[in-house]
Motif scaffolding. Structure first.
Motif, PDB file in Angstrom:
ATOM      1  N   UNK A 134       0.830  -1.202   0.000  1.00  0.00           N
ATOM      2  CA  UNK A 134       0.000   0.000   0.000  1.00  0.00           C
ATOM      3  C   UNK A 134       0.866   1.255   0.000  1.00  0.00           C
ATOM      4  N   UNK A 135       2.032   1.190   0.661  1.00  0.00           N
ATOM      5  CA  UNK A 135       2.981   2.308   0.624  1.00  0.00           C
ATOM      6  C   UNK A 135       3.473   2.521  -0.803  1.00  0.00           C
ATOM      7  N   UNK A 136       3.804   1.427  -1.504  1.00  0.00           N
ATOM      8  CA  UNK A 136       4.233   1.549  -2.901  1.00  0.00           C
ATOM      9  C   UNK A 136       3.135   2.162  -3.761  1.00  0.00           C
ATOM     10  N   UNK A 137       1.884   1.752  -3.524  1.00  0.00           N
ATOM     11  CA  UNK A 137       0.765   2.311  -4.280  1.00  0.00           C
ATOM     12  C   UNK A 137       0.617   3.803  -3.993  1.00  0.00           C
ATOM     13  N   UNK A 138       0.760   4.191  -2.723  1.00  0.00           N
ATOM     14  CA  UNK A 138       0.673   5.609  -2.359  1.00  0.00           C
ATOM     15  C   UNK A 138       1.805   6.407  -3.008  1.00  0.00           C
ATOM     16  N   UNK A 139       3.027   5.846  -2.985  1.00  0.00           N
ATOM     17  CA  UNK A 139       4.159   6.541  -3.602  1.00  0.00           C
ATOM     18  C   UNK A 139       3.961   6.673  -5.112  1.00  0.00           C
ATOM     19  N   UNK A 140       3.362   5.652  -5.732  1.00  0.00           N
ATOM     20  CA  UNK A 140       3.075   5.737  -7.167  1.00  0.00           C
ATOM     21  C   UNK A 140       2.135   6.904  -7.449  1.00  0.00           C
ATOM     22  N   UNK A 141       1.113   7.055  -6.611  1.00  0.00           N
ATOM     23  CA  UNK A 141       0.180   8.176  -6.774  1.00  0.00           C
ATOM     24  C   UNK A 141       0.881   9.515  -6.547  1.00  0.00           C
ATOM     25  N   UNK A 142       1.742   9.566  -5.528  1.00  0.00           N
ATOM     26  CA  UNK A 142       2.435  10.817  -5.214  1.00  0.00           C
ATOM     27  C   UNK A 142       3.409  11.209  -6.326  1.00  0.00           C
ATOM     28  N   UNK A 143       4.140  10.223  -6.860  1.00  0.00           N
ATOM     29  CA  UNK A 143       5.133  10.513  -7.892  1.00  0.00           C
ATOM     30  C   UNK A 143       4.494  10.864  -9.225  1.00  0.00           C
ATOM     31  N   UNK A 144       3.302  10.337  -9.471  1.00  0.00           N
ATOM     32  CA  UNK A 144       2.625  10.642 -10.735  1.00  0.00           C
ATOM     33  C   UNK A 144       1.710  11.864 -10.621  1.00  0.00           C
ATOM     34  N   UNK A 145       1.499  12.350  -9.409  1.00  0.00           N
ATOM     35  CA  UNK A 145       0.609  13.505  -9.225  1.00  0.00           C
ATOM     36  C   UNK A 145       0.990  14.696 -10.111  1.00  0.00           C
ATOM     37  N   UNK A 146       2.303  15.043 -10.211  1.00  0.00           N
ATOM     38  CA  UNK A 146       2.650  16.166 -11.095  1.00  0.00           C
ATOM     39  C   UNK A 146       2.251  15.932 -12.546  1.00  0.00           C
ATOM     40  N   UNK A 147       2.154  14.661 -12.960  1.00  0.00           N
ATOM     41  CA  UNK A 147       1.777  14.354 -14.343  1.00  0.00           C
ATOM     42  C   UNK A 147       0.277  14.541 -14.531  1.00  0.00           C
ATOM     43  N   UNK A 151       1.462  19.433 -14.061  1.00  0.00           N
ATOM     44  CA  UNK A 151       2.540  20.293 -13.565  1.00  0.00           C
ATOM     45  C   UNK A 151       3.895  19.959 -14.177  1.00  0.00           C
ATOM     46  N   UNK A 152       3.943  18.973 -15.073  1.00  0.00           N
ATOM     47  CA  UNK A 152       5.226  18.544 -15.633  1.00  0.00           C
ATOM     48  C   UNK A 152       5.435  19.011 -17.069  1.00  0.00           C
ATOM     49  N   UNK A 153       4.508  19.785 -17.585  1.00  0.00           N
ATOM     50  CA  UNK A 153       4.584  20.181 -18.998  1.00  0.00           C
ATOM     51  C   UNK A 153       5.855  20.959 -19.318  1.00  0.00           C
ATOM     52  N   UNK A 154       6.298  21.796 -18.400  1.00  0.00           N
ATOM     53  CA  UNK A 154       7.481  22.617 -18.642  1.00  0.00           C
ATOM     54  C   UNK A 154       8.716  22.107 -17.910  1.00  0.00           C
ATOM     55  N   UNK A 155       8.615  20.913 -17.344  1.00  0.00           N
ATOM     56  CA  UNK A 155       9.746  20.351 -16.602  1.00  0.00           C
ATOM     57  C   UNK A 155      10.823  19.861 -17.563  1.00  0.00           C
ATOM     58  N   UNK A 156      12.090  19.866 -17.160  1.00  0.00           N
ATOM     59  CA  UNK A 156      13.161  19.309 -17.994  1.00  0.00           C
ATOM     60  C   UNK A 156      12.849  17.863 -18.360  1.00  0.00           C
ATOM     61  N   UNK A 157      13.148  17.488 -19.587  1.00  0.00           N
ATOM     62  CA  UNK A 157      12.818  16.151 -20.079  1.00  0.00           C
ATOM     63  C   UNK A 157      13.464  15.072 -19.224  1.00  0.00           C
ATOM     64  N   UNK A 158      14.725  15.263 -18.872  1.00  0.00           N
ATOM     65  CA  UNK A 158      15.435  14.253 -18.084  1.00  0.00           C
ATOM     66  C   UNK A 158      14.759  14.022 -16.744  1.00  0.00           C
ATOM     67  N   UNK A 159      14.345  15.100 -16.085  1.00  0.00           N
ATOM     68  CA  UNK A 159      13.693  14.957 -14.784  1.00  0.00           C
ATOM     69  C   UNK A 159      12.339  14.287 -14.934  1.00  0.00           C
ATOM     70  N   UNK A 160      11.604  14.692 -15.962  1.00  0.00           N
ATOM     71  CA  UNK A 160      10.287  14.112 -16.195  1.00  0.00           C
ATOM     72  C   UNK A 160      10.382  12.606 -16.411  1.00  0.00           C
TER      73      UNK A 160
END
Length: 265
Positions: A134-147, A151-160
């Motif tokens: 469940x922690x992994x599932x929560x982290x997946x949601x948190x890490x994909x939230x900017x997408x 919020x990731x449209x103008x982010x550097x490609x490498x970071x994205x």
């Protein structure tokens, strides 16, 4: 003799704090482009982030067990988030990191030793097993939230791409861990509700459950279905297949970074 403070066994380990520091510095290096080798910065970012997530996964198991009745958890050092305190450091840290390097897949590992006889109630046993994935599932949601929040449209490609790859590892770890296969957390959720006879019959196969899962993933048809499912989940979370694919390319910096001009925008 000096008395030990009752909260000493719950202080965050300096090793974990160092991992978080590496995660933060490498993330800044990838985002800012300050790193002379972007691929190496992505490698540090993903590996440190992955180990941090493994620590949080095992902490969730331990913390839930503590509240479930196993008061021996604190003395074992599991609440300090120190990866060196795990029962099987090889299975919990080394092998998962090696699998990320070799195949780009989030390998679930067994780590904390819980004295199950101290825990009362089938639901508590199930929750202890479910807490990690469940922690992994929560982290997946948190890490994909900017997408999925745009919020990731103008982010550097490498970071994205690096963030997408790290999110993919969390998705694979959650899905693999939740499989009802002996030796994995998914079976641990189900086991308390099975009859004693069935549990005794299944018990000898527990050490081989993870090996069986990865043997199945070597079957092309099964592998294709698995990755199609992973891509579908990530797509629903706003992450495209090319972002995770190029994240893996950046991560494997020793093979050369992907040509920027070929990356879709």
């Amino acid at each position: 003799m000096t008395a030990t403070h009752p909260r000493t066994d719950r202080r965050i380990s300096p090793i974990f704090l160092a991992l978080v520091a590496v995660l933060g510095v490498s993330a800044w290096g990838v985002w800012s482009g300050f790193a002379t080798n972007t691929g190496f910065a992505v490698f540090l970012f993903v590996v440190s982030g992955w180990i941090v997530s493994l620590c949080l996964h095992e902490y969730a198991h331990a913390r839930t067990a503590l509240h479930g009745g196993d008061l021996s958890i604190g003395a074992k050092g599991y609440l300090t988030l120190n990866p060196l305190k795990y029962t099987h450091a090889l299975l919990s840290i080394v092998l998962p990191v090696l699998f990320v390097i070799m195949g780009g897949i989030g390998l679930p590992g067994g780590a904390v030793f819980i004295e199950r006889d101290r825990v009362r109630g089938r639901l508590r046993h199930s929750l202890i097993s479910a807490a990690g994935p469940l922690v992994n599932a929560f982290l997946a949601l948190a890490l994909t939230a900017p997408f999925w929040l745009g919020a990731m449209d103008d982010a550097p490609v490498a970071f994205r791409c690096a963030l997408a790859f790290l999110a993919m590892l969390q998705v694979t770890a959650a899905l693999l861990n939740f499989l009802p296969v002996p030796g994995l957390d998914g079976y641990g959720v189900l086991e308390p509700w099975l009859s004693y006879r069935i549990r005794r019959q299944v018990e000898p196969f527990a050490p081989f459950g993870l090996l069986a899962v990865f043997a199945c993933l070597w079957i092309p048809e099964v592998n294709a279905v698995f990755w199609t499912g992973i891509d579908a989940v990530l797509e629903a979370l706003g992450v495209s297949w090319w972002e995770t694919a190029y994240g893996l390319e950046y991560f494997r910096f020793w093979e050369g970074e992907p040509p920027t001009g070929l990356i879709p925008r």
